[in-house]
Write a protein that holds these residues in place. Structure first.
Motif, short mmCIF file in Angstrom:
data_model
loop_
_atom_site.label_atom_id
_atom_site.label_comp_id
_atom_site.label_asym_id
_atom_site.label_seq_id
_atom_site.Cartn_x
_atom_site.Cartn_y
_atom_site.Cartn_z
N LEU A 237 6.01 -28.47 44.10
CA LEU A 237 6.21 -27.41 43.12
C LEU A 237 7.21 -27.82 42.06
N ALA A 238 8.25 -28.54 42.45
CA ALA A 238 9.25 -29.00 41.48
C ALA A 238 8.63 -29.99 40.50
N GLU B 216 6.35 -28.13 38.05
CA GLU B 216 7.10 -27.40 37.02
C GLU B 216 7.68 -28.36 35.99
N ASP C 135 5.01 -29.72 33.64
CA ASP C 135 4.62 -28.77 32.59
C ASP C 135 5.61 -28.81 31.43
N TRP C 136 6.89 -28.79 31.73
CA TRP C 136 7.92 -28.81 30.69
C TRP C 136 7.85 -30.10 29.88
N ALA D 196 17.24 -25.71 35.62
CA ALA D 196 16.87 -25.84 37.04
C ALA D 196 17.56 -27.07 37.63
N TRP E 265 17.25 -29.59 41.14
CA TRP E 265 16.51 -29.93 42.36
C TRP E 265 17.26 -31.04 43.08
#
Length: 204
Positions: free
Chosen positions: A118-119, A122, A125-126, A149, A151
């Protein structure tokens, strides 16, 4: 090898899984006798496509590669890491890596950072939506930071120390030059030993 502590750079997304070392650098380029100068070989087959992501002008200078799962699988060729490094990549972020690729990356100062799916999705996408989007990989804090964010990631302690101190296997051995010299001088005379010129090469 230069110490690796923290790197901030623009990213590029390679949305493919199981990218093996033959795709990273085809075998025909592994005949060279140097450890540098491989930037022209990186993803050589894929770069024949004008639309391949590394051919896009807006992605020039990107230093963080965001990839999929099992990146760097396949053969043990260290050239794959050299090609990524010579292109200008300081870090590769993926959901998983080939074991040998990960070890080769450490030996050559390339950060191989594993994050949850998931990280990576995301972050992809950015990065994909903004060629100027900055990403920070912090080896001191063991964090990837982007767009507010954070991680966490893990690195084997010895590998982390070597990266932070800028040491490869040769440098680690040379740092023990005094111990090697002392050992050779006290060995029993009938055993093979290093000559004076070889001891001088080992000593710092």
């Amino acid at each position: 090898m230069r110490p690796v502590t923290e790197h901030t750079g623009r990213g590029v997304v390679l949305p493919r899984g199981d990218v093996d070392t033959d795709q990273i650098i085809p075998a025909e380029f592994c005949k060279r006798l140097t450890k540098s100068g491989y930037e022209d070989t990186l993803f050589a087959a894929w770069r024949q496509d004008p639309d391949f992501v590394l051919n896009r002008p807006e992605r020039a200078g990107a230093s963080i590669l965001v990839a999929g799962h099992n990146f760097g699988t396949g053969s043990s060729r260290e050239h794959a890491v050299w090609a990524l490094r010579d292109w200008g990549f300081a870090a590769v972020i993926a959901t998983s890596f080939g074991d040998i690729f990960r070890r080769n990356a450490v030996k050559n100062g390339l950060l191989a950072v594993e994050l949850p799916e998931l990280a990576v999705a995301e972050l992809s996408d950015w990065v994909d939506n903004d060629p100027a989007f900055p990403v920070t990989v912090d080896l001191l804090a063991l964090q990837v930071r982007a767009n507010g964010a954070r991680w966490p990631f893990t690195v084997e302690p010895r590998a982390r120390r070597l990266l932070l101190e800028g040491l490869d296997d040769i440098a680690v051995t040379l740092a023990k030059g005094d111990a090697v010299t002392a050992y050779e001088l006290t060995r029993r005379p009938w055993l093979p030993r290093l000559g004076a010129d070889q001891l001088a090469e080992v000593a710092p």
